[in-house]
Motif scaffolding. Sequence first.
Motif, PDB file in Angstrom:
ATOM      1  N   GLU A  87     -37.047 -44.732  -5.097  1.00 15.61           N
ATOM      2  CA  GLU A  87     -37.229 -43.752  -4.035  1.00 15.61           C
ATOM      3  C   GLU A  87     -38.674 -43.738  -3.551  1.00 15.61           C
ATOM      4  O   GLU A  87     -39.603 -44.064  -4.296  1.00 15.61           O
TER       5      GLU A  87
ATOM      6  N   CYS B 154     -34.595 -44.888  -0.262  1.00 15.27           N
ATOM      7  CA  CYS B 154     -34.235 -45.395  -1.587  1.00 15.27           C
ATOM      8  C   CYS B 154     -33.794 -46.841  -1.416  1.00 15.27           C
ATOM      9  O   CYS B 154     -32.769 -47.107  -0.788  1.00 15.27           O
TER      10      CYS B 154
ATOM     11  N   LEU C 253     -23.358 -43.962  -2.087  1.00 16.72           N
ATOM     12  CA  LEU C 253     -24.735 -43.562  -2.395  1.00 16.72           C
ATOM     13  C   LEU C 253     -24.890 -42.060  -2.205  1.00 16.72           C
ATOM     14  O   LEU C 253     -24.214 -41.472  -1.349  1.00 16.72           O
TER      15      LEU C 253
ATOM     16  N   TRP D 285     -27.756 -38.470  -2.784  1.00 18.30           N
ATOM     17  CA  TRP D 285     -29.019 -37.830  -3.144  1.00 18.30           C
ATOM     18  C   TRP D 285     -28.689 -36.554  -3.924  1.00 18.30           C
ATOM     19  O   TRP D 285     -27.815 -35.783  -3.526  1.00 18.30           O
TER      20      TRP D 285
ATOM     21  N   ILE E 201     -27.979 -37.915   5.868  1.00 20.70           N
ATOM     22  CA  ILE E 201     -28.004 -39.117   5.040  1.00 20.70           C
ATOM     23  C   ILE E 201     -27.531 -40.291   5.884  1.00 20.70           C
ATOM     24  O   ILE E 201     -26.610 -40.159   6.708  1.00 20.70           O
TER      25      ILE E 201
ATOM     26  N   ARG F 180     -27.597 -44.993   5.949  1.00 22.29           N
ATOM     27  CA  ARG F 180     -27.844 -46.205   5.166  1.00 22.29           C
ATOM     28  C   ARG F 180     -28.031 -47.387   6.099  1.00 22.29           C
ATOM     29  O   ARG F 180     -27.484 -47.430   7.205  1.00 22.29           O
TER      30      ARG F 180
ATOM     31  N   LEU G 252     -32.687 -40.177   3.509  1.00 19.97           N
ATOM     32  CA  LEU G 252     -32.384 -38.760   3.631  1.00 19.97           C
ATOM     33  C   LEU G 252     -33.411 -38.165   4.579  1.00 19.97           C
ATOM     34  O   LEU G 252     -34.580 -38.019   4.209  1.00 19.97           O
TER      35      LEU G 252
ATOM     36  N   TYR H  64     -36.270 -35.280  -5.966  1.00 23.18           N
ATOM     37  CA  TYR H  64     -35.079 -35.829  -5.322  1.00 23.18           C
ATOM     38  C   TYR H  64     -34.766 -37.198  -5.919  1.00 23.18           C
ATOM     39  O   TYR H  64     -35.651 -38.058  -6.020  1.00 23.18           O
TER      40      TYR H  64
ATOM     41  N   CYS I  95     -32.034 -40.573  -5.871  1.00 23.30           N
ATOM     42  CA  CYS I  95     -30.906 -41.262  -5.264  1.00 23.30           C
ATOM     43  C   CYS I  95     -30.049 -41.872  -6.378  1.00 23.30           C
ATOM     44  O   CYS I  95     -30.546 -42.130  -7.483  1.00 23.30           O
TER      45      CYS I  95
ATOM     46  N   TRP J 237     -29.357 -44.550 -11.233  1.00 26.07           N
ATOM     47  CA  TRP J 237     -30.223 -43.506 -10.691  1.00 26.07           C
ATOM     48  C   TRP J 237     -31.629 -44.045 -10.496  1.00 26.07           C
ATOM     49  O   TRP J 237     -32.103 -44.895 -11.269  1.00 26.07           O
TER      50      TRP J 237
END
Length: 130
Positions: free
Chosen positions: A6, A22, A34, A36, A70, A72, A81, A94, A96, A120
């Motif tokens: 992240e 991330c 995925l 958060w 969010i 990607r 995010l 935070y 991901c 993670w």
Amino acid sequence: QVQLVESGGGLVQAGGSLRLSCAASSPTFSNYFLAWFRQAPGKERGFVAAIGWTGSRTDYADSVKGRFTISRDNAKKTVYLQMTALEPEDTAVYYCAADVRGYRSGRLYPKVGEESYDYWGQGTQVTVSS
């Protein structure tokens, strides 16, 4: 093994915006759900937002709906995010997370529970001052 890194956290005033990123190391990133999550001081880690492997399905915690987005980019193997209208209550670390099993099961919708996520990141601190 999937590595998630992240970035983008920091200190911001209430009402401000931040974008977290991330980046993943896996070549099969496009198959992952995925999400958060965040953990505030003295509280348990909780769900924030999730996105399906196609990018068309998303889910948000009620507390962030309308403020956080969010998204990607599978070509860049990155999930984002975008956080706007930040409040002091958004202060947290935070994380991901990646769900690598959901795609194989044929599921189309992302999950909101931690137990569904296999990998993670290390977390990034977001601090919102009042």
